[in-house]
Design a protein around this motif. Structure first.
Motif, PDB file in Angstrom:
ATOM      1  N   GLY A 103      26.499 -34.540  -1.482  1.00  0.00           N
ATOM      2  CA  GLY A 103      27.339 -35.434  -2.257  1.00  0.00           C
ATOM      3  C   GLY A 103      28.415 -34.684  -3.016  1.00  0.00           C
ATOM      4  N   PRO A 104      29.058 -35.350  -3.969  1.00  0.00           N
ATOM      5  CA  PRO A 104      30.230 -34.783  -4.643  1.00  0.00           C
ATOM      6  C   PRO A 104      29.933 -33.545  -5.489  1.00  0.00           C
ATOM      7  CG  PRO A 104      29.595 -36.881  -5.634  1.00  0.00           C
ATOM      8  CD  PRO A 104      28.803 -36.743  -4.371  1.00  0.00           C
ATOM      9  N   VAL A 105      28.723 -33.415  -6.039  1.00  0.00           N
ATOM     10  CA  VAL A 105      28.418 -32.239  -6.857  1.00  0.00           C
ATOM     11  C   VAL A 105      28.467 -30.970  -6.003  1.00  0.00           C
ATOM     12  CG1 VAL A 105      26.666 -31.084  -8.248  1.00  0.00           C
ATOM     13  CG2 VAL A 105      27.042 -33.540  -8.527  1.00  0.00           C
ATOM     14  N   VAL A 106      27.813 -31.026  -4.836  1.00  0.00           N
ATOM     15  CA  VAL A 106      27.798 -29.853  -3.948  1.00  0.00           C
ATOM     16  C   VAL A 106      29.185 -29.621  -3.353  1.00  0.00           C
ATOM     17  CG1 VAL A 106      26.822 -28.867  -1.836  1.00  0.00           C
ATOM     18  CG2 VAL A 106      25.356 -30.112  -3.428  1.00  0.00           C
ATOM     19  N   ILE A 107      29.870 -30.680  -2.961  1.00  0.00           N
ATOM     20  CA  ILE A 107      31.196 -30.508  -2.356  1.00  0.00           C
ATOM     21  C   ILE A 107      32.194 -29.985  -3.385  1.00  0.00           C
ATOM     22  CG2 ILE A 107      33.098 -31.647  -1.145  1.00  0.00           C
ATOM     23  CD1 ILE A 107      31.096 -33.494   0.126  1.00  0.00           C
ATOM     24  N   SER A 108      32.023 -30.350  -4.645  1.00  0.00           N
ATOM     25  CA  SER A 108      32.868 -29.784  -5.698  1.00  0.00           C
ATOM     26  C   SER A 108      32.677 -28.272  -5.784  1.00  0.00           C
ATOM     27  CB  SER A 108      32.540 -30.435  -7.035  1.00  0.00           C
ATOM     28  OG  SER A 108      33.313 -29.867  -8.075  1.00  0.00           O
ATOM     29  N   ALA A 109      31.438 -27.818  -5.653  1.00  0.00           N
ATOM     30  CA  ALA A 109      31.158 -26.379  -5.664  1.00  0.00           C
ATOM     31  C   ALA A 109      31.749 -25.702  -4.433  1.00  0.00           C
ATOM     32  CB  ALA A 109      29.648 -26.140  -5.733  1.00  0.00           C
ATOM     33  N   ILE A 110      31.696 -26.393  -3.280  1.00  0.00           N
ATOM     34  CA  ILE A 110      32.290 -25.865  -2.054  1.00  0.00           C
ATOM     35  C   ILE A 110      33.793 -25.698  -2.233  1.00  0.00           C
ATOM     36  CG2 ILE A 110      32.816 -26.412   0.365  1.00  0.00           C
ATOM     37  CD1 ILE A 110      30.060 -27.814   0.472  1.00  0.00           C
ATOM     38  N   ALA A 111      34.430 -26.709  -2.823  1.00  0.00           N
ATOM     39  CA  ALA A 111      35.876 -26.660  -3.035  1.00  0.00           C
ATOM     40  C   ALA A 111      36.277 -25.485  -3.922  1.00  0.00           C
ATOM     41  CB  ALA A 111      36.358 -27.973  -3.643  1.00  0.00           C
ATOM     42  N   LYS A 112      35.441 -25.167  -4.897  1.00  0.00           N
ATOM     43  CA  LYS A 112      35.742 -24.042  -5.791  1.00  0.00           C
ATOM     44  C   LYS A 112      35.583 -22.707  -5.069  1.00  0.00           C
ATOM     45  CE  LYS A 112      34.389 -26.505  -9.996  1.00  0.00           C
ATOM     46  NZ  LYS A 112      33.369 -26.631 -11.073  1.00  0.00           N
ATOM     47  N   ALA A 113      34.625 -22.630  -4.158  1.00  0.00           N
ATOM     48  CA  ALA A 113      34.375 -21.371  -3.444  1.00  0.00           C
ATOM     49  C   ALA A 113      35.365 -21.151  -2.309  1.00  0.00           C
ATOM     50  CB  ALA A 113      32.949 -21.360  -2.899  1.00  0.00           C
ATOM     51  N   ALA A 114      35.886 -22.245  -1.747  1.00  0.00           N
ATOM     52  CA  ALA A 114      36.735 -22.140  -0.553  1.00  0.00           C
ATOM     53  C   ALA A 114      38.171 -21.790  -0.931  1.00  0.00           C
ATOM     54  CB  ALA A 114      36.704 -23.446   0.223  1.00  0.00           C
ATOM     55  N   THR A 115      38.753 -20.888  -0.168  1.00  0.00           N
ATOM     56  CA  THR A 115      40.177 -20.582  -0.307  1.00  0.00           C
ATOM     57  C   THR A 115      40.990 -21.232   0.817  1.00  0.00           C
ATOM     58  OG1 THR A 115      39.831 -18.506   0.882  1.00  0.00           O
ATOM     59  CG2 THR A 115      39.780 -18.415  -1.527  1.00  0.00           C
ATOM     60  N   LYS A 116      40.323 -21.994   1.669  1.00  0.00           N
ATOM     61  CA  LYS A 116      40.971 -22.761   2.725  1.00  0.00           C
ATOM     62  C   LYS A 116      40.737 -24.257   2.474  1.00  0.00           C
ATOM     63  CE  LYS A 116      42.312 -19.028   4.750  1.00  0.00           C
ATOM     64  NZ  LYS A 116      41.882 -18.579   6.083  1.00  0.00           N
ATOM     65  N   PRO A 117      41.612 -25.120   2.972  1.00  0.00           N
ATOM     66  CA  PRO A 117      41.497 -26.560   2.700  1.00  0.00           C
ATOM     67  C   PRO A 117      40.215 -27.162   3.279  1.00  0.00           C
ATOM     68  CG  PRO A 117      43.662 -26.010   3.594  1.00  0.00           C
ATOM     69  CD  PRO A 117      42.813 -24.803   3.765  1.00  0.00           C
ATOM     70  N   LEU A 118      39.738 -28.223   2.629  1.00  0.00           N
ATOM     71  CA  LEU A 118      38.555 -28.928   3.109  1.00  0.00           C
ATOM     72  C   LEU A 118      38.934 -30.013   4.101  1.00  0.00           C
ATOM     73  CD1 LEU A 118      36.329 -29.460  -0.072  1.00  0.00           C
ATOM     74  CD2 LEU A 118      36.524 -27.450   1.409  1.00  0.00           C
ATOM     75  N   ASP A 119      38.080 -30.197   5.079  1.00  0.00           N
ATOM     76  CA  ASP A 119      38.195 -31.221   6.116  1.00  0.00           C
ATOM     77  C   ASP A 119      36.907 -32.045   6.013  1.00  0.00           C
ATOM     78  OD1 ASP A 119      38.626 -32.638   8.484  1.00  0.00           O
ATOM     79  OD2 ASP A 119      37.982 -30.982   9.767  1.00  0.00           O
ATOM     80  N   ILE A 120      36.960 -33.168   5.284  1.00  0.00           N
ATOM     81  CA  ILE A 120      35.755 -33.951   5.011  1.00  0.00           C
ATOM     82  C   ILE A 120      35.582 -35.035   6.070  1.00  0.00           C
ATOM     83  CG2 ILE A 120      34.638 -35.536   3.402  1.00  0.00           C
ATOM     84  CD1 ILE A 120      35.799 -34.004   1.108  1.00  0.00           C
ATOM     85  N   HIS A 121      34.433 -35.010   6.717  1.00  0.00           N
ATOM     86  CA  HIS A 121      34.091 -35.922   7.812  1.00  0.00           C
ATOM     87  C   HIS A 121      33.015 -36.886   7.306  1.00  0.00           C
ATOM     88  CE1 HIS A 121      32.054 -36.251  12.073  1.00  0.00           C
ATOM     89  NE2 HIS A 121      32.472 -37.427  11.617  1.00  0.00           N
ATOM     90  N   LEU A 122      33.396 -38.151   7.115  1.00  0.00           N
ATOM     91  CA  LEU A 122      32.472 -39.166   6.638  1.00  0.00           C
ATOM     92  C   LEU A 122      31.697 -39.777   7.796  1.00  0.00           C
ATOM     93  CD1 LEU A 122      34.724 -41.083   4.061  1.00  0.00           C
ATOM     94  CD2 LEU A 122      33.148 -39.179   3.623  1.00  0.00           C
ATOM     95  N   MET A 123      30.374 -39.669   7.733  1.00  0.00           N
ATOM     96  CA  MET A 123      29.476 -40.356   8.675  1.00  0.00           C
ATOM     97  C   MET A 123      28.610 -41.288   7.843  1.00  0.00           C
ATOM     98  SD  MET A 123      28.504 -37.243  11.261  1.00  0.00           S
ATOM     99  CE  MET A 123      29.090 -35.866  10.273  1.00  0.00           C
ATOM    100  N   VAL A 124      29.219 -42.369   7.387  1.00  0.00           N
ATOM    101  CA  VAL A 124      28.613 -43.206   6.346  1.00  0.00           C
ATOM    102  C   VAL A 124      28.930 -44.684   6.582  1.00  0.00           C
ATOM    103  CG1 VAL A 124      28.827 -41.363   4.617  1.00  0.00           C
ATOM    104  CG2 VAL A 124      30.668 -43.051   4.847  1.00  0.00           C
ATOM    105  N   GLU A 125      28.158 -45.527   5.922  1.00  0.00           N
ATOM    106  CA  GLU A 125      28.543 -46.908   5.714  1.00  0.00           C
ATOM    107  C   GLU A 125      29.330 -46.991   4.408  1.00  0.00           C
ATOM    108  OE1 GLU A 125      24.937 -49.170   5.768  1.00  0.00           O
ATOM    109  OE2 GLU A 125      24.584 -48.852   7.912  1.00  0.00           O
TER     110      GLU A 125
END
Length: 213
Positions: free
Chosen positions: A46-68
């Motif tokens: 969810g957003p807490v972990v992805i927020s941490a990913i965004a802080k660690a990444a120096t390249k842009p995020l490509d978020i793939h939603l597999m959701v309702e």
């Protein structure tokens, strides 16, 4: 060819280390799979972990939603300012409206097609998209075998985008490796998502570079 390693195959006990390593190894995007346990039989992050990913990444995020309830998740992740947010055409009743919503956040909209979905479904949406993601495995789990019918599908989509929207990228996700990268390139694919191939390779930089043909 741009390469977007999927963090679904990373070591979640050392996620910051793995993200920093793939970014330092020359990847182009960091692919983040969001699964809700409803649209696909798996539950990821969810957003807490992805927020941490965004802080660690120096390249842009490509978020793939597999959701309702795609619209809810777009609102949830838009503040993280990924480069792309993609959603499945199979789940969305109002795709054009959702495309507009994603773009209103300053994010590039993308649509995903499952292995059994046809490129023709996007005929009246392609002009509004920045990318189409073709699944070459059934969505939900990493490490699956490549479904080679994605090759003619990519060729058909390439012909469609050349007529409708030449700026729209074609991305392929699932079972990508150095064994099929040339077929994907020849089919018109611009971006590949690679999880197991990159993260289980003894040298991740070598793995990434082998796909950047």
């Amino acid at each position: 060819m741009k390469v977007a390693p999927s963090i679904l195959s990373a070591d979640f006990g050392n996620l910051q280390r793995d993200i920093e390593e793939i970014c330092n190894s020359g990847c182009d995007l960091v692919h983040v799979d969001v699964m809700d346990g409803h649209f696909v039989p798996n539950l990821t992050i969810g957003p807490v972990v992805i927020s941490a990913i965004a802080k660690a990444a120096t390249k842009p995020l490509d978020i793939h939603l597999m959701v309702e309830n795609n619209s809810f998740f777009v609102d949830l992740f838009a503040p993280l300012k990924p480069e792309y947010i993609s959603f499945h055409i199979e789940e969305e009743k109002h795709p054009h409206r959702l495309i507009q919503k994603i773009r209103s956040y300053g994010i590039k909209p993308a649509i995903v097609l499952n292995p059994n979905s046809r490129p023709e479904e996007l005929e009246y949406l392609l002009e509004f998209l920045d990318m189409v993601l073709l699944m070459s495995v059934n969505p939900g789990f990493g490490g699956q075998s490549f479904i080679d019918t994605v090759i003619p599908k990519a060729k058909k989509l390439d012909a469609m985008r050349n007529e409708i929207n030449q700026n729209c990228l074609i991305e392929v996700d699932g079972g990508v490796s150095d064994k099929n990268i040339h077929l994907l390139k020849d089919a018109g694919v611009d971006v590949v998502v690679a999880g197991s191939y990159v993260f289980k390779h003894e040298n991740r930089q070598t793995a990434i570079e082998s796909l950047q043909i």
